[in-house]
Design an enzyme around this catalytic site. Structure first.
Site, PDB file in Angstrom:
ATOM      1  N   HIS A   1      29.469   3.253  62.277  1.00 48.32           N
ATOM      2  CA  HIS A   1      28.670   2.219  62.951  1.00 48.32           C
ATOM      3  C   HIS A   1      27.722   2.816  63.998  1.00 48.32           C
ATOM      4  CE1 HIS A   1      30.805  -0.926  60.946  1.00 48.32           C
ATOM      5  NE2 HIS A   1      31.962  -0.661  61.537  1.00 48.32           N
ATOM      6  N   ASP A  48      34.551   1.733  53.488  1.00 41.81           N
ATOM      7  CA  ASP A  48      35.167   0.969  54.566  1.00 41.81           C
ATOM      8  C   ASP A  48      34.909  -0.523  54.326  1.00 41.81           C
ATOM      9  OD1 ASP A  48      36.036   1.662  57.720  1.00 41.81           O
ATOM     10  OD2 ASP A  48      35.057  -0.266  57.486  1.00 41.81           O
ATOM     11  N   HIS A  85      33.947  -2.625  56.441  1.00 38.24           N
ATOM     12  CA  HIS A  85      32.748  -2.987  57.198  1.00 38.24           C
ATOM     13  C   HIS A  85      31.551  -2.159  56.720  1.00 38.24           C
ATOM     14  CE1 HIS A  85      36.188  -3.758  59.995  1.00 38.24           C
ATOM     15  NE2 HIS A  85      35.539  -4.904  60.144  1.00 38.24           N
ATOM     16  N   ASP A  92      40.691   0.132  55.761  1.00 40.08           N
ATOM     17  CA  ASP A  92      40.792  -1.248  56.237  1.00 40.08           C
ATOM     18  C   ASP A  92      40.461  -2.273  55.161  1.00 40.08           C
ATOM     19  OD1 ASP A  92      38.188  -0.379  56.290  1.00 40.08           O
ATOM     20  OD2 ASP A  92      37.830  -0.858  58.394  1.00 40.08           O
TER      21      ASP A  92
END
Length: 340
Positions: free
Chosen positions: A158, A193, A195, A282
């Site tokens: 990120h 991931d 996200h 995740d």
């Protein structure tokens, strides 16, 4: 499989986390290291300390202004009367082209996208050695290892070139890909991931020398919200070199694996000769973020499918948060990768 980790990555111990207006414990806890280490060793990984490659490879991705901020902001912040123990922004600019403030408060708002990346006394040390771990995994692959695993904590995908966010400070996957490019290779980054890897996308969005592919939960109602739509394909020279594959919340093994095939075909079309996996765990059905419903055996299937590309691979740890399944999920993935 060779694995890289540095004990100094324990030093980042954030306490602050806010979601939906409520304060709670930060999910990116140092204890993740214990579970991930256990999982990697169960898959036969042999851990090594990283070498120190210095600031040069990091500064190829992140601006010196931002790196100065990360290295110095905590000491400056705590000199402010009444300041908290962690650097947490309370104001943000509406665009990146505004004036650059001198105050610690203003600079924190400029360089931190949200409140999920608090900077502690140990953050810079941990982030630095997390990046060095990724670079040393690159070294391993460049010297003949078919695959290397970097236990990068804090994670990185990120983080933009001058902006932290979502538990991330230095973009380890981007730093690894740039190092591979510098060594004469043609890297692709596959982000799995839950996200979207918005920082990685942002770093390479105008470039054609690194392919970026991300499979993630649809950001319409999921972090990072403002990036990750399928229409985002790159800009300028980078048009067509970014592929986003958003999936509905609750996606399980079968639909995930079908989408993964699309990602792998794009990597083949790019002609990549080396792969960086931004590997988040995740996506698991019991992860605290509850985005997807990938099973523990499913991670092995995902890994086997990716390994079918038969490319030298740097596996960079991204997300995957504390649950009783975290270590087992990593074991499943690494065993699956080695089984191909």
């Amino acid at each position: 499989m060779k694995a890289i980790f540095d004990e100094r990555q324990w030093a980042h111990d954030p306490k602050h986390f806010m979601a939906n207006g409520q304060l709670s414990a930060n999910p990116e806890q140092p204890q993740r290291i214990e579970e991930l280490s256990r999982g990697a060793r169960a898959a036969g990984c042999d851990f090594h300390m990283p070498s120190d490659h210095g600031m040069g490879p990091i500064a190829e991705i992140h601006s010196p202004e931002y790196l100065t901020f990360l290295e110095t902001i905590h000491a400056r912040w705590i000199r402010t009367e009444g300041a908290s123990d962690e650097v947490i922004p309370n104001i943000h600019p509406d665009r990146r082209t505004v004036s650059y403030p001198k105050s610690a408060t203003g600079q924190s708002g400029f360089h931190q996208a949200d409140t999920s990346c608090p900077i502690t006394a140990g953050t810079w040390q941990s982030a630095y050695w997390s990046a060095q771990s990724a670079l040393s995994a690159v070294d391993a692959v460049l010297t003949g290892e078919p695959t290397a695993y970097a236990l990068c904590r804090p994670p990185g995908h990120h983080a933009f070139g001058d902006l932290a966010g979502g538990f991330c400070f230095l973009n380890n996957s981007a730093i690894a890909a740039q190092a591979l490019l510098r060594a004469g290779h043609r890297p692709a980054i596959l982000d799995i991931d839950v996200h979207h890897g918005n920082g990685t996308q942002g770093i390479f969005y105008h470039r054609r020398d690194v392919l970026t592919v991300s499979i993630h939960a649809d950001p319409a109602r999921f972090y990072p919200f403002f990036w990750g739509d399928a229409a985002e394909r790159g800009e300028g020279e980078g048009m067509g070199y970014n592929l986003n594959l958003p999936l509905p919340r609750g996606t399980g093994d079968v639909d995930y694996l079908a989408t993964l095939e699309i990602a792998l075909k794009r990597i083949g079309s790019f002609g990549a000769d080396v792969l960086v996996i931004a590997m988040g765990l995740d996506t698991h059905e019991n992860d605290p973020f509850h985005g997807f419903k990938v099973t523990t055996p499913g991670f092995g299937e995902i890994a086997q499918a990716i390994a079918g590309l038969d490319l030298p691979t740097v596996i960079v740890q991204e997300g995957g948060y504390l649950s009783s399944d975290l270590g087992d999920n990593l074991t499943s993935f690494l065993n699956g990768y080695q089984a191909e």
